[in-house]
Design an enzyme around this catalytic site. Structure first.
Site, PDB file in Angstrom:
ATOM      1  CG  ASP A 182     -13.004  39.345  -9.312  1.00 24.02           C
ATOM      2  OD1 ASP A 182     -14.225  38.912  -8.489  1.00 24.02           O
ATOM      3  OD2 ASP A 182     -13.501  40.155  -9.819  1.00 24.02           O
ATOM      4  CG  HIS A 186     -16.840  38.478  -7.918  1.00 23.42           C
ATOM      5  ND1 HIS A 186     -15.858  39.105  -8.730  1.00 23.42           N
ATOM      6  CD2 HIS A 186     -18.259  39.092  -8.266  1.00 23.42           C
ATOM      7  CE1 HIS A 186     -16.573  40.243  -8.957  1.00 23.42           C
ATOM      8  NE2 HIS A 186     -17.846  40.552  -8.244  1.00 23.42           N
ATOM      9  CB  ALA A 195     -14.042  53.207  -9.969  1.00 20.68           C
ATOM     10  CB  ALA A 205      -9.781  54.367 -12.546  1.00 28.74           C
ATOM     11  CB  SER A 245     -18.974  42.982  -9.774  1.00 34.12           C
ATOM     12  OG  SER A 245     -17.690  43.307  -8.618  1.00 34.12           O
TER      13      SER A 245
END
Length: 498
Positions: A229, A262, A364, A369, A439
């Site tokens: 991240d 984040h 994704a 995933a 997220s």
């Protein structure tokens, strides 16, 4: 001149000699092609002889396309990936309707926004965002409040104000200000911030959605979780997290920090350990947590750095789960190779589905995933807050009292829904902030799955390999409860213990 990323394939290669062959092909290509044709070449010396080697360079597109690359290599244009959160700095299309506030002219075209706390005291350094124009053609004005709590926003008087939001760094809810129909045009808006609630003995509504009714600091013990991240900032509740630094364009920084907040928020949602009664615990505070930064100063990350971080977390750190709260609309073969390699090695990768309310984004959307969409709960955020604006108008997205957030991407690739609206977690400097987005939903699923896996002795007994990641995926599906919504919106449903 376009930028390219070059690396060697890792998926399907289990033996050291296969990795050595890939590294040799990479070295040969660097010598014969990249060093001859490219400029601004950025590469690194891998930390051991089977690790992934990545190079970024600039070159003419036709020159790159003309090269007969070795089949063990992947060379593709740089694909920027972005954070997948929805807080006030990125309101965008998430609001259900446009705001139209005509502004009275006062010599020049300015909107004054004054921000005070719940006691009426001016608050400095609050981010204020305004979008003018239309949903398809808009411009942004952004600034921060001064010592008097005042922000001045310039704008084009020909464009109506679509959205106005204030985003405190921590402590208060991000808020959206609407113009009352029929009210006089304004040149000044006063905003009174609403404080975030303290936890309920360490818990928030998202813990209850996961079937957790008490904090247990040992919950998740035995499971290793990686986070790729924006990095890790200082926070007392994250003192136990391993900060593995940053991979940024060929350089490894021992401590990359987190200038966006984040990654710190994501890490706290998974594994925060409260140090005060008002703190919020992560879902799996007993899990081992490793954090990498891959986002540069421009707010984007490219596939080479993402793949390098995954390589370390999968092969060197033997993580059972990795959280990727990032994405892009463009498929990267390098990231696809890294995810397939992870699954083959025994690591399941949990990814944010995206926040454009369109098709599920990458990575994704990859088969390897786990794609997570964002779940909200009615009445869990005060009126006027950004979180309260996430309730969809579309009844197909609602299963009262929960709903799929109006910004969430949807499609056949969605695997599961996780709480992703008004999630309160850690931010750098020791504070707590409410963020929203897929997220935030991905780490909720990551943390909840870590809890389930830690309590499964059969899973813990499995060695690294594809059977381990397959069992983790099977556990996820077995503990996903159908919300009664279309699979395109909820996947298999909400993950829940018990």
């Amino acid at each position: 001149m376009p930028h390219f990323i070059l690396t060697h394939r890792r998926a399907g290669k289990r033996a050291d000699h296969q990795h050595h062959a890939g590294r040799a092909a990479m070295a040969d290509a660097m010598d014969k092609h990249v060093d001859r044709l490219a400029s601004d070449v950025r590469t690194h010396e891998p930390h051991h002889d089977t690790a992934r080697h990545v190079a970024r360079f600039e070159a003419d597109h036709d020159d790159v396309r003309a090269i007969d690359w070795h089949p063990a290599l992947i060379c593709e244009p740089l694909v920027p990936h972005f954070i997948r959160s929805r807080h006030a700095s990125d309101t965008g299309r998430a609001l259900p309707h446009e705001l139209s506030i005509p502004l009275r002219r006062e010599g020049d075209d300015r909107l004054l926004v004054r921000v005070v706390d719940e006691a009426g005291v001016p608050v400095a350094d609050v981010d204020v965002f305004a979008y003018f124009g239309s949903a398809s053609n808009r411009v942004q004005a952004a600034t921060r409040t001064d010592a008097d709590g005042v922000a001045t926003l310039d704008h084009d008087p020909e464009r109506p104000l679509l959205e106005l939001a204030v985003a405190p760094a921590s402590h208060w809810w991000p808020q959206v200000i609407e113009h009352r129909s029929g009210a006089e045009p304004e040149i000044r808006v006063d905003v009174r911030l609403q404080p975030l609630p303290p936890s309920e003995r360490g818990l928030g509504w998202w813990h209850r959605e996961a079937g957790l009714d008490a904090v247990d600091l040992q919950r998740g013990t035995g499971i290793a979780v990686g986070v790729v991240d924006s990095g890790l900032g200082h926070h007392p509740a994250l003192a136990h997290v391993h900060n593995l630094g940053a991979f940024l364009d060929g350089a490894h920084l021992a401590d990359g920090g987190d200038d966006r907040g984040h990654g710190t928020h994501v890490a706290g949602a998974i594994g925060a350990r409260p140090t005060a009664s008002s703190d919020y615990a992560g879902l799996a505070p007993g899990a081992r947590l490793d954090a990498f930064r891959v986002f540069g100063p421009d707010g984007s990350a490219h596939q080479g750095d993402i793949a390098r971080a995954l390589d370390v977390l999968v092969h060197d750190r033997d993580c059972h789960l990795v959280n990727l709260s990032l994405g892009t609309v463009h498929r990267s073969e390098i990231v696809a190779d890294a995810l397939l390699d992870a699954v083959e090695t025994g690591t399941l990768v949990i990814c944010a589905a995206g926040n454009s309310a369109g098709p599920v984004e990458f990575p994704a959307a990859l088969d390897e995933a786990v794609a997570v969409t964002a779940l909200g709960r009615i009445d869990q955020a005060p009126a006027g807050t950004l979180s309260a604006h996430r309730v969809p108008d579309d009844a197909r997205l609602r299963a009262d009292p929960v709903f799929i957030a109006n910004f969430s991407c949807r499609g056949e690739s969605v695997d599961v829904a996780g709480p992703g609206v008004g999630i309160i977690s850690t931010v750098p400097g020791g504070g707590w902030a409410a963020y929203g987005g897929t997220s935030m939903a991905a780490p909720q699923v990551t943390g909840a799955l870590a809890v389930l896996l830690a309590e499964d002795p059969d899973y813990l007994a499995l060695p690294a390999g594809p059977d381990r990641s397959a069992r983790a995926r099977a556990m996820l599906r077995a503990h996903s409860q159908d919300l009664g919504l279309d699979r395109r919106y909820q996947g298999h449903g909400r993950i829940r213990k018990g």
